[in-house]
Design an enzyme around this catalytic site. Sequence first.
Site, PDB file in Angstrom:
ATOM      1  N   ASP A  66      48.416  75.045  57.495  1.00 23.78           N
ATOM      2  CA  ASP A  66      49.413  74.413  58.166  1.00 23.78           C
ATOM      3  C   ASP A  66      50.658  75.636  58.022  1.00 23.78           C
ATOM      4  OD1 ASP A  66      51.083  72.581  59.933  1.00 23.78           O
ATOM      5  OD2 ASP A  66      52.094  72.303  57.883  1.00 23.78           O
ATOM      6  N   ASP A  94      50.570  69.576  54.409  1.00 28.72           N
ATOM      7  CA  ASP A  94      51.594  68.832  53.533  1.00 28.72           C
ATOM      8  C   ASP A  94      52.086  67.715  54.141  1.00 28.72           C
ATOM      9  OD1 ASP A  94      53.138  70.240  55.181  1.00 28.72           O
ATOM     10  OD2 ASP A  94      54.731  70.725  53.727  1.00 28.72           O
ATOM     11  N   ASP A 143      49.236  66.223  59.069  1.00 29.14           N
ATOM     12  CA  ASP A 143      48.000  66.902  58.839  1.00 29.14           C
ATOM     13  C   ASP A 143      46.827  66.194  58.005  1.00 29.14           C
ATOM     14  OD1 ASP A 143      49.295  69.490  59.035  1.00 29.14           O
ATOM     15  OD2 ASP A 143      50.201  69.384  57.258  1.00 29.14           O
TER      16      ASP A 143
END
Length: 728
Positions: free
Chosen positions: A418, A622, A626
């Site tokens: 990410d 995080d 996600d």
Amino acid sequence: MTCASCVGRVERKLRKIEGVDPSVNLPLESARVIVPANVSDEQIIETVKNAGYEAKLQSAEGSADEQEEETGLRSLSSFRKRIWFTLVFAVPVFLISMFSTFQFPHWGWVVALLALPVATWASWPFHKSALTNLRHGSFTMDTLISLGVASSYLFSLWQLLTDPMMTAHAGMGGHGMDHLLYFDSTTMIALFLLIGRYIEARTQRQSSEALRKLLDLGAKNATVIQNGREISIPVKDLRPDDEFVVHPGEKIATDGVVISGRSAIDTSLLTGESVPVEVAEGDTVTGATINTSGALTVKATRVGSETTLAQMGRMVAEAQSTKAPIARLADRISAVFVPVVIAIALATFVGWWVFTGDTNAAFVAAVSVIVIACPCALGLATPTALLAGTSRGSQLGILIRSAQVLEDTRGANTIVMDKTGTVTEGKLEVVDAVEFSDNRNLMVRAAAAVEARSEHPIAQAIATFGQKSGSLPAVQNFESAPGGGVRGNVELDGATHTVVVGQQSFLEAEGISLTSDQQGQLRAQQESGFTTVIVALDGNVAGLLCLQDTPKSDAISAIEKLKSQGLRPVLLTGDAEPVARAVATQVGIDPHDVFAGVSPEDKVEKIKQLQSEGRVVAMVGDGVNDAAALARADLGIAMGSGTDVAMEAADLTIMRSDLESIPTSIRLSKATLKLIKSNLFWAFGYNVVAIPVAAAGLLNPMIAAAAMAFSSVFVVLNSMRLNRFERN
């Protein structure tokens, strides 16, 4: 429990209960048991007792019972006493039996008396375990040890009783071994194995010390504020929303939010990072970290078993209680190993006796097979390595959820990351607001009020920006679409407004479209490298909020290390493509490996797509958005600075916020798996080589005992090498 056979017996008994999934840990002498709702704790404990062992529930914190550990039959103090006791008798027995200089008339009877307490009291831990398991129809490593000690003593005693005058005339000079007595083997087998068990117990205890220390690192007392006074109470009595004071140099009692004061917090316990973190009003703090400077007043948010420290402890303990698939091979072999060894020993005795007629040689070969084949090294190979690896990981701020993770790490060849909060600092700031209406203040405050209800870094940045214009209004009917946007109703300037904030696709799904001019301004901001979100009021586009983030300082070196480990880095983000490509170029990710503008569902689909191409995917994230992708990936890695949902979905959790910990965690996982294989190789190899050598009559029983004890100690010490694992 003493060996893999013990583990296998307990697990087989527990699996007979429908729906029960047990995983027994030999070094920790503990079990993690997943049961259906209709199975009681008492039923599990009773089943373990029926298998021949004692069991009790661990406390919520998983701490060990130190008192029991120090006084039990297999405690370090018990082994120490038995070793010294055995030495007192074993040395004279060995000298008299081996060297004619020390022999005297009828010395055999004296040696028999000296060896008796060693064969009984000193060896009682082995005999007791063997008898207990025999009553339940099973054989363990202790069965072989008990047989070795008892058979060498009884065979020698039988020889002496058959020929009472065997040692009536002591030899003068020479080696003094022209006899059929093996009392020296009895005492030396017991001595070597007691020493081996002591070293095993000590090193196992040291390797699990990281977890024990971790669970003991929390503060013991908290200074709470009651009726304007500061009162010290035990931490276990803290409740959520209690306010407590943390003075400089003190540990923070529990997880909470700073409500007043400024200070620097030493978070090395959780992250391994030595640089203190600055905190002020509104910042979160973690229990057991140390306040280094100013006084803080903190409101407790999580207490007891819900704290970060307790969760870390549980995650480490659960990882140590699970098994890598490679370990099940050892379990299957160990389940039948002992009966097979006994059969080989009997066949060895019969074979030697039939073909040579030498009862003495037949006995020596058979006892050597029994003694040298004890499968303790097999039982210790996997759990000691896993114990050392997970404990070392916790010291470095890397939490490994299960042993399965080790296998998954080995095959990973693609790492999907990410962007916000993972590759970048995640400390976004609103640097500009482009309004399409004539009320900039209304747009900013309305957007900030709604975003304040979300925990995404972009939302927090917008909320912070809006607070500069004054206090934020209350929000009604708040809804969030992770990775897409938020909506809600706010009351401003005497009117209630419907506010929608998010990406273009999210607003279009809400029936809100941008004009061509507005789309042009949006694209211009994105191409300038800004993360840009759209604000709509009452169904009309009101403006744009432009945010800027920077890559983490270690992102370039971390991604280079991942590449050197054979991993292909991929950037997967909900942000716009121009922004994502700009970040990828800065940190060294190929622009062709950038997937931008994806929703949480799209992230899952992208991972599925990579997997369908034959890639083994690790995912780093995080945020809430996600979580699904982390769960779908072959290996999920959560940044500890992120959300609880992300960490729950992940296989590995990095408590530090830096990217360097990711290649370190993968190296640690691979190192642990490599060590497990190394241990199993030596354990299997030892038995494959040693048993035929013993059956061939080439090993004295006491030499066999020393070799067997060394094999177990070697496996444990080999695992302890992971305690020296370092970052690079």
